[in-house]
Write a protein that holds these residues in place. Structure first.
Motif, PDB file in Angstrom:
ATOM      1  N   UNK A  21      33.106  30.925   3.593  1.00 20.57           N
ATOM      2  CA  UNK A  21      32.390  29.966   4.452  1.00 20.57           C
ATOM      3  C   UNK A  21      33.198  29.543   5.673  1.00 20.57           C
ATOM      4  N   UNK A  22      34.521  29.686   5.604  1.00 26.22           N
ATOM      5  CA  UNK A  22      35.369  29.193   6.692  1.00 26.22           C
ATOM      6  C   UNK A  22      35.631  27.703   6.603  1.00 26.22           C
ATOM      7  N   UNK A  51      27.327  29.254  -5.222  1.00 27.03           N
ATOM      8  CA  UNK A  51      26.380  30.346  -5.010  1.00 27.03           C
ATOM      9  C   UNK A  51      26.414  30.787  -3.544  1.00 27.03           C
ATOM     10  N   UNK A  52      25.724  31.884  -3.253  1.00 29.40           N
ATOM     11  CA  UNK A  52      25.573  32.331  -1.862  1.00 29.40           C
ATOM     12  C   UNK A  52      24.844  31.265  -1.044  1.00 29.40           C
ATOM     13  N   UNK A  53      23.899  30.594  -1.656  1.00 31.91           N
ATOM     14  CA  UNK A  53      23.169  29.520  -0.982  1.00 31.91           C
ATOM     15  C   UNK A  53      24.120  28.368  -0.612  1.00 31.91           C
ATOM     16  N   UNK A  54      25.032  28.029  -1.520  1.00 34.31           N
ATOM     17  CA  UNK A  54      26.031  26.990  -1.241  1.00 34.31           C
ATOM     18  C   UNK A  54      26.929  27.407  -0.079  1.00 34.31           C
ATOM     19  N   UNK A  60      26.622  26.331   7.570  1.00 35.65           N
ATOM     20  CA  UNK A  60      25.755  25.491   8.400  1.00 35.65           C
ATOM     21  C   UNK A  60      26.484  24.191   8.751  1.00 35.65           C
ATOM     22  N   UNK A  61      27.091  23.554   7.765  1.00 38.54           N
ATOM     23  CA  UNK A  61      27.844  22.313   7.988  1.00 38.54           C
ATOM     24  C   UNK A  61      28.998  22.576   8.946  1.00 38.54           C
TER      25      UNK A  61
END
Length: 156
Positions: A21-22, A51-54, A60-61
């Motif tokens: 996610x970075x 998860x991939x969704x998380x 996004x955040x």
């Protein structure tokens, strides 16, 4: 072509979620505490699993935070549905408000730049003492805490 739905099955430990996610592991925990990410399932060894969704949500955040949005602004955007026309209007209003904050900050930064340039012009390093430091000491003596205005407040 439509994208495949993101997996909601937790499968990545926090370090892998951070890498993908970075977002640092510390910030992931912070975002969980702040309610931007739901508390995660735990594996038998008590590791958090994502998860991939998380991971998408964390990206996004991160994107919103890179645009200097406050946690409340991010929270608002996360709560919106991209397929809902009313939510599109809410997103537009949120960005308009954020643009106002950015423009205010730019005005403050331009004033700061002007002040710093004036301060910098006080000394070229050739005198026996530094007029920049002298000016800063004079300002420190002239501005007592009880006489200072509240000052600019950042929205973040």
């Amino acid at each position: 072509m439509t994208a495949a739905p993101l997996s909601t099955t937790p499968q990545h430990r926090i370090g892998e979620a951070a890498r993908r996610s970075g977002v640092s592991a510390a910030n992931i925990r912070y975002y969980e505490r702040e309610g931007l990410l739901q508390p995660q399932a735990r594996a038998g060894n008590d590791y958090r699993l994502y998860s991939e969704s998380d991971i998408h949500r964390l990206r996004f955040v991160r994107q919103c935070r890179a645009m200097d949005m406050s946690l409340d602004e991010v929270r608002t955007l996360l709560g919106l549905d991209l397929n809902n026309r009313a939510d599109c209007a809410t997103a537009s209003a949120a960005l308009d408000e954020h643009l106002g904050h950015v423009r205010q900050r730019l005005t403050e930064l331009r004033a700061l730049e002007k002040d710093l340039l004036a301060l910098r012009k006080r000394c070229d390093g050739s005198d026996d003492h530094c007029h920049i430091i002298e000016a800063l000491h004079q300002r420190a003596d002239a501005e007592l805490p009880e006489s200072l205005p509240a000052g600019p407040r950042r929205h973040v």
